[in-house]
Design a protein around this motif. Structure first.
Motif, mmCIF file in Angstrom:
data_model
loop_
_atom_site.group_PDB
_atom_site.id
_atom_site.type_symbol
_atom_site.label_atom_id
_atom_site.label_comp_id
_atom_site.label_asym_id
_atom_site.label_seq_id
_atom_site.Cartn_x
_atom_site.Cartn_y
_atom_site.Cartn_z
ATOM 1 N N GLN A 67 8.804 -4.430 5.885
ATOM 2 C CA GLN A 67 7.637 -4.830 6.682
ATOM 3 C C GLN A 67 7.492 -6.352 6.764
ATOM 4 O OE1 GLN A 67 4.130 -2.465 5.814
ATOM 5 N NE2 GLN A 67 5.372 -0.649 5.504
ATOM 6 N N LYS A 73 0.669 -8.193 2.528
ATOM 7 C CA LYS A 73 0.825 -8.441 3.962
ATOM 8 C C LYS A 73 -0.324 -9.325 4.479
ATOM 9 C CE LYS A 73 1.879 -4.714 6.324
ATOM 10 N NZ LYS A 73 1.809 -3.254 6.536
ATOM 11 N N ASN A 74 -1.512 -9.068 3.979
ATOM 12 C CA ASN A 74 -2.645 -9.898 4.394
ATOM 13 C C ASN A 74 -2.481 -11.347 3.946
ATOM 14 O OD1 ASN A 74 -3.950 -7.906 5.741
ATOM 15 N ND2 ASN A 74 -5.137 -7.220 3.970
ATOM 16 N N ASN A 94 -0.518 -3.691 1.204
ATOM 17 C CA ASN A 94 -1.370 -4.255 2.261
ATOM 18 C C ASN A 94 -1.941 -5.614 1.866
ATOM 19 O OD1 ASN A 94 -1.043 -2.301 4.241
ATOM 20 N ND2 ASN A 94 -2.375 -0.908 3.120
ATOM 21 N N GLU A 103 0.268 1.349 -2.311
ATOM 22 C CA GLU A 103 -0.016 1.126 -0.892
ATOM 23 C C GLU A 103 -1.051 -0.011 -0.715
ATOM 24 O OE1 GLU A 103 1.669 2.975 1.387
ATOM 25 O OE2 GLU A 103 0.712 1.913 3.046
ATOM 26 N N TRP A 104 -2.043 0.000 -1.596
ATOM 27 C CA TRP A 104 -3.086 -1.038 -1.521
ATOM 28 C C TRP A 104 -2.475 -2.417 -1.804
ATOM 29 C CZ3 TRP A 104 -5.438 -4.955 -4.140
ATOM 30 C CH2 TRP A 104 -6.699 -5.367 -3.680
#
Ligand code: PGA
Ligand code: ZN
Length: 420
Positions: free
Chosen positions: A307, A278-279, A275, A271-272
């Motif tokens: 996503q 995505k950043n 993200n 999950e980390w």
């Protein structure tokens, strides 16, 4: 029409100085051609297996004498007298002779060297350039030719250098509407500027396995910030002319038991990592993220792909270790929407025909594909012709540096300048 008279083979060195296989295909007409096998350092669990001697007294066990003798003693007798243009039948026969799912019997290195050498010998025999022979053989329905966009791996991390960077490849992508030759120019100019900035800021500009620099920059963010600086420096506009790409090669810092990524010195969950990507997409002109997760972390692949579609539909999530140029794994990924692009490495498949099947499966699902080298390369430029024949959208052949890398780009420029 020409028949195969004999097949010879020998041990040569790849770009890391490790032994690899070269096959020499001799036709009854006297025409001959070679094919050779590249070798990976970050090898996917599901790719076809190269055969090594494991004799500690030679090349630290990396010798390929067994693979060479498999060509001379098992493959050559089966192929003598066969029509050299019967690529598909020959490839099927090579698979049958091996008889294992991952080609661990004869070795994917011996099988691939023969398979590619056969195609090159056939093109010479018909007196047509290799890309044209491949087009006529596998994609006669495609009318025009379009050259691929090069992905230049200018900073080498992971298993390709001692830079200590977790991410294996940091790529510069000249994506503007330019000729191939001009894209090479943009890539080379960025490369010079990068060398300049690294040397002025006290970092090493020594090279990694794929010709990119291997500075101990410490973090992905630092690399991307330097990339942004470089693009301004060379006046190539970011997000218009020049984009960035990663090959994370995440399987190589993943612990399957703990389900943890050991990323930049910290233990991180899927999950980390999701993200983080995505950043990066929000902050930088990122076009390609290859192998963002482990080759068995299927759920997160699909999550990221979904996503990213919302964030920026132009971003490609590319499966390399996940898919290993394998049609069955690709079909599963298409169904699960695990990615939207595939890396195509002929030696992961083992034969030319299986490589072509994978390209066609990707194309019919509207996926993009990237024809790719390996980190251990030879001077064979087969993948350049394959990229042109298949109208590949992208080719990944390393930095614009080191003979075995620029050989691929130079061949593409030759095709553009003299044949198209
Ligand atoms: P390899 O690296 O040839 O060492 O596998 C290339 C890649 O992972 O794309
Ligand atoms: Zn990769």
């Amino acid at each position: 029409m020409a028949k195969i008279k004999d097949i010879l083979a020998r041990e040569i060195l790849d770009s890391r100085g490790n032994p690899t296989v070269e096959a020499i295909i001799i036709l009854e007409t006297g025409i001959w051609a070679t094919g050779s096998a590249p070798a990976g350092a970050s090898i996917g669990k599901y790719e076809a297996r190269e055969l090594r001697d494991n004799d500690p007294n030679r090349f630290l066990g990396k010798g390929v004498k067994k693979a060479v003798s498999n060509i001379k003693e098992k493959i050559a007798p089966a192929l003598r007298g066969k029509e050299v243009t019967a690529q598909r039948q020959i490839d099927d026969l090579l698979c049958q002779l091996d008889g294992t799912p991952q080609k661990s019997n004869l070795g994917a290195n011996s099988i691939l060297a023969v398979s590619l050498g056969i195609a090159r010998a056939a093109s010479l025999s018909l007196r047509v350039p290799l890309f044209e022979y491949l087009r006529n053989t596998f994609w006669p329905e495609i009318q025009d030719y379009s050259l691929p966009t090069p992905l230049f791996n200018v900073i080498n991390g992971g298993k390709h250098s001692d830079s200590g960077l977790s991410i294996q490849e940091f790529m510069i992508i000249p994506k503007a509407d330019l000729s191939f030759k001009e894209k090479v120019r943009v890539g080379a100019e960025v490369f010079y500027a990068l060398r300049d900035v690294l040397s002025k800021t006290g970092y090493s500009f020594a090279c990694g396995d794929e010709g990119g620099f291997a500075p101990k920059l410490g973090s992905t963010k630092r690399v991307l910030d330097i990339f942004s600086q470089i693009a301004n420096y060379t006046k190539h506009s970011l997000g218009e002319e020049v984009f960035f790409g990663f090959d994370v090669a995440a399987s190589h810092f993943y612990s399957s038991e703990k389900k943890i990524y050991n990323f930049e010195g910290k233990k991180r969950k899927s999950e980390w990592m999701l993200n983080l990507y995505k950043n990066y997409i929000k902050k930088y002109p990122l076009l390609i993220i290859e192998d963002p997760f482990d080759e068995d972390d299927w759920d997160y692949w699909a999550k990221l792909t979904a996503q990213v579609q919302v964030l920026d539909p132009n971003v490609l999530i590319v499966g390399d270790d996940l898919l290993t140029t394998n049609v069955e794994r690709l079909k599963k990924a298409i169904e699960l929407k695990s990615a939207n692009a595939i890396l195509i490495k002929p030696n992961q498949a083992g034969t030319l025909s299986e490589t072509v099947d994978c390209i066609n499966t990707a194309r019919s699902a509207n996926w993009k594909f990237v024809i790719s080298h390996r980190s251990g390369e030879t001077n064979d430029t087969f993948i350049s012709d394959l990229a042109v024949a298949s109208n590949a959208p992208f080719i990944k052949a390393g930095a614009p540096n080191r003979g075995e890398r620029v050989a691929k780009y130079n061949r593409l420029m030759e095709i553009e300048e003299f044949f198209l």
